[in-house]
Design a protein around this motif. Structure first.
Motif, PDB file in Angstrom:
ATOM      1  N   MET A   1       9.436  -7.946 -46.888  1.00 25.54           N
ATOM      2  CA  MET A   1       9.773  -7.749 -45.473  1.00 25.54           C
ATOM      3  C   MET A   1       8.632  -8.275 -44.602  1.00 25.54           C
ATOM      4  SD  MET A   1      10.739  -4.236 -43.486  1.00 25.54           S
ATOM      5  CE  MET A   1      11.064  -4.240 -41.722  1.00 25.54           C
ATOM      6  N   TYR A   2       8.974  -9.073 -43.606  1.00 25.24           N
ATOM      7  CA  TYR A   2       7.965  -9.682 -42.737  1.00 25.24           C
ATOM      8  C   TYR A   2       7.393  -8.663 -41.760  1.00 25.24           C
ATOM      9  CZ  TYR A   2       6.193 -12.381 -38.750  1.00 25.24           C
ATOM     10  OH  TYR A   2       5.435 -12.874 -37.723  1.00 25.24           O
ATOM     11  N   LEU A   3       6.066  -8.571 -41.733  1.00 25.70           N
ATOM     12  CA  LEU A   3       5.359  -7.756 -40.756  1.00 25.70           C
ATOM     13  C   LEU A   3       4.479  -8.684 -39.925  1.00 25.70           C
ATOM     14  CD1 LEU A   3       4.280  -4.689 -42.927  1.00 25.70           C
ATOM     15  CD2 LEU A   3       6.145  -4.800 -41.250  1.00 25.70           C
ATOM     16  N   PRO A   4       4.720  -8.805 -38.627  1.00 24.51           N
ATOM     17  CA  PRO A   4       3.930  -9.713 -37.798  1.00 24.51           C
ATOM     18  C   PRO A   4       2.452  -9.346 -37.810  1.00 24.51           C
ATOM     19  CG  PRO A   4       5.872  -8.928 -36.620  1.00 24.51           C
ATOM     20  CD  PRO A   4       5.754  -8.101 -37.859  1.00 24.51           C
ATOM     21  N   SER A   5       1.626 -10.369 -37.628  1.00 29.51           N
ATOM     22  CA  SER A   5       0.186 -10.149 -37.568  1.00 29.51           C
ATOM     23  C   SER A   5      -0.161  -9.227 -36.403  1.00 29.51           C
ATOM     24  CB  SER A   5      -0.539 -11.487 -37.394  1.00 29.51           C
ATOM     25  OG  SER A   5      -1.905 -11.296 -37.138  1.00 29.51           O
ATOM     26  N   ALA A   6      -1.042  -8.268 -36.641  1.00 23.84           N
ATOM     27  CA  ALA A   6      -1.419  -7.315 -35.601  1.00 23.84           C
ATOM     28  C   ALA A   6      -2.231  -7.961 -34.495  1.00 23.84           C
ATOM     29  CB  ALA A   6      -2.203  -6.162 -36.225  1.00 23.84           C
ATOM     30  N   ASP A   7      -2.876  -9.111 -34.774  1.00 27.21           N
ATOM     31  CA  ASP A   7      -3.705  -9.763 -33.756  1.00 27.21           C
ATOM     32  C   ASP A   7      -3.067 -11.045 -33.217  1.00 27.21           C
ATOM     33  OD1 ASP A   7      -3.970 -11.347 -35.972  1.00 27.21           O
ATOM     34  OD2 ASP A   7      -6.162 -11.407 -35.961  1.00 27.21           O
ATOM     35  N   ARG A   8      -1.735 -11.091 -33.245  1.00 30.13           N
ATOM     36  CA  ARG A   8      -1.037 -12.316 -32.860  1.00 30.13           C
ATOM     37  C   ARG A   8      -1.216 -12.706 -31.397  1.00 30.13           C
ATOM     38  NH1 ARG A   8       2.437  -8.239 -33.892  1.00 30.13           N
ATOM     39  NH2 ARG A   8       4.032  -7.632 -32.382  1.00 30.13           N
ATOM     40  N   TYR A   9      -1.622 -11.772 -30.561  1.00 30.46           N
ATOM     41  CA  TYR A   9      -1.759 -12.094 -29.138  1.00 30.46           C
ATOM     42  C   TYR A   9      -3.212 -12.298 -28.704  1.00 30.46           C
ATOM     43  CZ  TYR A   9       3.107 -10.621 -28.870  1.00 30.46           C
ATOM     44  OH  TYR A   9       4.466 -10.505 -29.072  1.00 30.46           O
ATOM     45  N   THR A  10      -4.131 -12.412 -29.661  1.00 32.68           N
ATOM     46  CA  THR A  10      -5.547 -12.445 -29.292  1.00 32.68           C
ATOM     47  C   THR A  10      -6.095 -13.845 -29.047  1.00 32.68           C
ATOM     48  OG1 THR A  10      -6.194 -12.470 -31.627  1.00 32.68           O
ATOM     49  CG2 THR A  10      -5.999 -10.305 -30.551  1.00 32.68           C
ATOM     50  N   ALA A  11      -5.512 -14.879 -29.652  1.00 33.53           N
ATOM     51  CA  ALA A  11      -6.100 -16.223 -29.568  1.00 33.53           C
ATOM     52  C   ALA A  11      -5.307 -17.201 -28.709  1.00 33.53           C
ATOM     53  CB  ALA A  11      -6.265 -16.800 -30.979  1.00 33.53           C
ATOM     54  N   MET A  12      -4.005 -17.011 -28.601  1.00 35.18           N
ATOM     55  CA  MET A  12      -3.171 -17.956 -27.848  1.00 35.18           C
ATOM     56  C   MET A  12      -3.253 -17.677 -26.353  1.00 35.18           C
ATOM     57  SD  MET A  12      -1.011 -20.489 -27.683  1.00 35.18           S
ATOM     58  CE  MET A  12      -0.645 -20.748 -29.424  1.00 35.18           C
ATOM     59  N   PRO A  13      -3.592 -18.682 -25.523  1.00 33.70           N
ATOM     60  CA  PRO A  13      -3.537 -18.480 -24.070  1.00 33.70           C
ATOM     61  C   PRO A  13      -2.081 -18.423 -23.596  1.00 33.70           C
ATOM     62  CG  PRO A  13      -4.858 -20.430 -24.667  1.00 33.70           C
ATOM     63  CD  PRO A  13      -4.103 -20.013 -25.875  1.00 33.70           C
ATOM     64  N   ARG A  49       7.734 -17.880 -38.940  1.00 35.71           N
ATOM     65  CA  ARG A  49       6.895 -16.680 -39.076  1.00 35.71           C
ATOM     66  C   ARG A  49       5.438 -16.987 -38.739  1.00 35.71           C
ATOM     67  NH1 ARG A  49      10.231 -16.149 -43.688  1.00 35.71           N
ATOM     68  NH2 ARG A  49       8.594 -17.008 -45.042  1.00 35.71           N
ATOM     69  N   ARG A  50       4.937 -18.106 -39.240  1.00 34.57           N
ATOM     70  CA  ARG A  50       3.541 -18.447 -38.965  1.00 34.57           C
ATOM     71  C   ARG A  50       3.340 -18.740 -37.489  1.00 34.57           C
ATOM     72  NH1 ARG A  50      -1.284 -17.073 -39.429  1.00 34.57           N
ATOM     73  NH2 ARG A  50      -2.855 -18.707 -39.630  1.00 34.57           N
ATOM     74  N   ALA A  51       4.306 -19.378 -36.853  1.00 29.62           N
ATOM     75  CA  ALA A  51       4.204 -19.641 -35.423  1.00 29.62           C
ATOM     76  C   ALA A  51       4.056 -18.341 -34.644  1.00 29.62           C
ATOM     77  CB  ALA A  51       5.432 -20.415 -34.936  1.00 29.62           C
TER      78      ALA A  51
END
Length: 333
Positions: A1-13, A49-51
């Motif tokens: 089951m896919y669990l999104p990265s917890a820090d997905r909003y930290t690097a992308m402007p 998913r990686r995106a």
């Protein structure tokens, strides 16, 4: 089951789209290529998913993306039901209508008949009640612009789209489209033009109009179908888009002069600590006038390379001057 990265909003402007409340990631994932029937659902899911883990919250589609037409929306719909189940409110989905999709007089262009039918079909393929952005994919010279914009307004009023956009419209066509939409009470959120180092037509008026209107912009083909990458630094490689029968890139476009210029641009990119593709993406996003750039990806590695561009969006005046000198005469309208 896919669990999104917890820090997905930290690097992308994330950038505000014109004067709206909508923020878009500096890089959006386009499903124009690589999400058709010739790719496996497993490879497509891996890229999607990686995106999302990298902070890409916007997935850009059109009714005719594939091949075959419609298959990219089916692939995205599959992801929304599985990996992205429960994440719809964190994701922006856009689609378009206007290019040829089905046979007969109603299968393309900008009539109310075509746009409304196309949107309903797209929603079915995506498995959604609404898309976030619905575009008129191209200006229709034979249909009153009031009719085309009226269809976008209807889509928003019916709740089938949250925002209205246009793509491939000239500066004056965009100004008139915005005037009509404003009169209907639905602002023109965004314009999606082609824009890259080698195709700078938007600088001859369109970006000024968008600034004046408070309309956002999202650039497609920022890498010129892969020309602005390391693939063509030594000519046309086997298996490349230019070596095949792609209607979007011919071997004639990859001239010895262009290859020489690409080599010089690549040298500059290396001085900046970037790949040529990363520098080309950063250049489109420079200064903040462009809200987002649409990137494609045939692999996770290619996607990750593109996302690294957001770490180096600043350019010195000398760098911009060198780029302008190198690209002069290679495609500016």
């Amino acid at each position: 089951m896919y669990l999104p990265s917890a820090d997905r909003y930290t690097a992308m402007p994330y950038r505000r789209t014109g004067r709206s409340g909508l923020l878009l990631p500096a890089l959006s994932l386009g499903l124009w290529h690589n999400f058709g029937g010739d790719r496996t659902p497993e490879s497509q899911g891996e890229i999607l998913r990686r995106a999302f883990d990298l902070g890409i919250t916007h997935f850009d589609l059109a009714n005719n993306y594939g091949p075959p037409p419609g298959s990219a929306e089916i692939a995205m719909g599959r992801a929304l039901k599985t990996d992205f189940a429960g994440l719809r409110d964190e994701i922006v989905i856009s689609t378009k209508a206007g290019y040829h999709m089905w046979e007969g007089p109603y299968g393309e262009w900008g009539s109310r008949k075509n746009l409304r039918s196309s949107l309903d079909q797209s929603l079915t393929r995506l498995g959604l009640d609404y898309v976030d952005i619905f575009y008129s994919h191209r200006f229709d010279p034979d249909t009153p612009l009031e009719e085309t914009m009226g269809a976008l307004d209807t889509a928003v009023r019916q709740g089938k789209a949250l925002y209205a956009g246009v793509s491939n419209y000239s500066a004056e066509q965009t100004r008139e489209a915005a005037r009509i939409l404003n009169g209907l009470g639905t602002p023109l959120l965004i314009h999606q033009p082609r824009y890259s180092m080698l195709d700078r037509w938007v600088e001859d008026g369109l970006l000024d109009v968008l600034d004046e209107l408070g309309t956002g912009s999202i650039a497609y083909s920022p890498l010129e179908q892969g020309i602005l990458s390391d693939r063509y630094l030594h000519g046309i490689p086997e298996g490349s888009r230019a070596a095949g029968t792609s209607p979007f890139l011919s071997a004639k476009a990859v001239t010895p002069d262009l290859v020489s210029r690409l080599g010089a641009l690549n040298d500059l990119a290396r001085e900046r600590g970037q790949s040529l593709a990363q520098m080309a993406l950063a250049w489109v996003l420079r200064g903040g006038r462009v809200t987002s750039a649409v990137v494609g990806a045939s692999s996770v590695a290619q996607l990750e390379n593109s996302v690294e561009a957001v770490r180096g969006l600043e350019f010195g005046e000398d760098e911009l001057a060198r780029i302008a000198e190198l690209v002069e005469g290679t495609g500016r309208a």
